[in-house]
Design a protein around this motif. Structure first.
Motif, short mmCIF file in Angstrom:
data_model
loop_
_atom_site.label_atom_id
_atom_site.label_comp_id
_atom_site.label_asym_id
_atom_site.label_seq_id
_atom_site.Cartn_x
_atom_site.Cartn_y
_atom_site.Cartn_z
N ASP A 77 59.45 53.04 42.03
CA ASP A 77 58.52 52.76 43.31
C ASP A 77 57.13 53.43 43.15
N ARG A 132 71.45 45.62 44.75
CA ARG A 132 71.38 44.11 44.59
C ARG A 132 69.78 43.63 44.72
N GLU A 133 69.17 44.32 45.66
CA GLU A 133 67.85 43.94 45.99
C GLU A 133 66.98 44.56 44.78
N GLU A 134 67.39 45.89 44.40
CA GLU A 134 66.62 46.49 43.21
C GLU A 134 66.73 45.78 42.00
N LEU A 143 67.29 52.61 38.55
CA LEU A 143 68.24 51.55 38.47
C LEU A 143 69.41 51.96 37.88
N ALA A 163 62.46 39.90 38.67
CA ALA A 163 61.38 39.22 38.93
C ALA A 163 60.30 39.80 38.13
N ALA A 164 60.24 41.24 38.03
CA ALA A 164 59.24 41.97 37.38
C ALA A 164 59.37 41.69 35.95
N ALA A 201 67.25 42.49 41.78
CA ALA A 201 66.61 40.98 41.96
C ALA A 201 65.12 41.29 41.62
N LEU A 202 64.34 42.34 42.36
CA LEU A 202 63.17 42.69 41.96
C LEU A 202 63.00 43.23 40.50
N ALA A 203 63.80 43.83 39.93
CA ALA A 203 63.76 44.15 38.64
C ALA A 203 63.60 42.64 37.70
#
Length: 281
Positions: A114, A166-168, A183, A174-175, A170-172
């Motif tokens: 973050d 799961r959200e983390e 993580l 995308a980045a 998915a963000l990783a």
């Protein structure tokens, strides 16, 4: 943060076993109770935390980049024994302020997860402290009034953590192609927590229920078999997340397989055991 804001968050946290909306929605949050350095009175503050594996978590005394450390940090420096509420358990912990390379490594992990932590550090000349909270050995105190409720609260804690992971992931993905160090720690921590939970059930609760409630034999056999299946999925997830070239898409697939299998197991276990556990009380 104003006291009325804290009070509202604390009340919502306790009423919903760690789930809150608004500012902290979707965040890892705990309630930290320290002893006032001057007053000696208990003070409870909602703070974000980072899993650190094993029996400790990390909290960061950012105060949103204010020029002075937050009051709770001064309190725990004077009295390192604190109380932690994580939505599932309430437990005593010893606070240790990390120093040197250990602090820098932990803070770098937080920033990678973050970037807001880096923004807070940029606002102030002080070095923002990182504090490890290590659970004091002893039996856990679930935030529940019955054994059945305690089982559900523990299960919901695992559900919530896996949803965050799961959200983390998915963000990783995308980045970019890399999985951050924090993580990895999050994944490995929930894996260990699930192993410990199922080991405790296999060694403690299940034999006790088998002895007292023989009609549960087939259900307990099914749950033991499901524990073995979940253990295999945990092993695969741990192997995937520990690889240096972990692919976010593959990791997400492993987490989703685990989540689906675990949800079926938790739902069945709750259906079979909660009425029995609550009837025993």
């Amino acid at each position: 943060m104003p006291n009325d804001f804290n009070t509202q968050v604390i009340e919502e946290f306790r009423a919903n076993n760690g789930r809150v909306g608004g500012w902290f929605e979707g965040a890892r949050l705990l309630l930290l109770t320290t002893t006032g350095a001057r007053s000696g009175a208990p003070h409870t503050t909602p703070v974000g935390y980072l899993p650190d594996g094993g029996e400790r978590v990390l909290v960061i005394a950012s105060a949103a980049g204010a020029p002075k450390h937050p009051a709770w940090f001064h309190n725990l420096r004077a009295n390192p024994r604190v109380t932690v509420e994580d939505g599932v358990f309430t437990y005593e912990a010893d606070a240790t302020v990390l120093e040197g390379a250990e602090r820098d490594s932990a803070f770098a992990r937080a920033v990678a997860a973050d970037p807001g932590w880096a923004e807070y550090q940029a606002r102030t000349e002080r070095v923002i402290p990182v504090v490890a909270l290590s659970a004091v050995p002893g039996p856990p105190k679930p935030n529940a009034t019955s054994w059945g409720e305690a089982l559900k609260v523990v299960h919901d804690g695992f559900r919530r953590e896996l949803a965050l992971i799961r959200e983390e992931i998915a963000l990783a993905g995308a980045a970019g192609p890399a999985i951050g160090a924090q993580l990895r720690v999050n994944c490995l921590t929930v894996c260990q927590g699930l192993r410990n939970h199922h080991t405790g059930e296999d060694a403690g609760m299940f034999p006790l229920l088998a002895d007292r409630r023989p009609e549960l034999a087939s259900a307990l056999d099914r749950m033991r078999a499901e524990h073995e299946k979940i253990a295999a999925l945990l092993g695969a997830l741990q192997e995937t997340v520990s690889a240096e070239d972990t692919d976010p898409a593959r990791l997400l697939a492993e987490v989703e397989r685990l989540t689906d299998e675990l949800e079926r197991h938790l739902t069945y276990e709750e259906e079979q055991l909660i009425p029995v556990l609550d009837a025993a009380v």
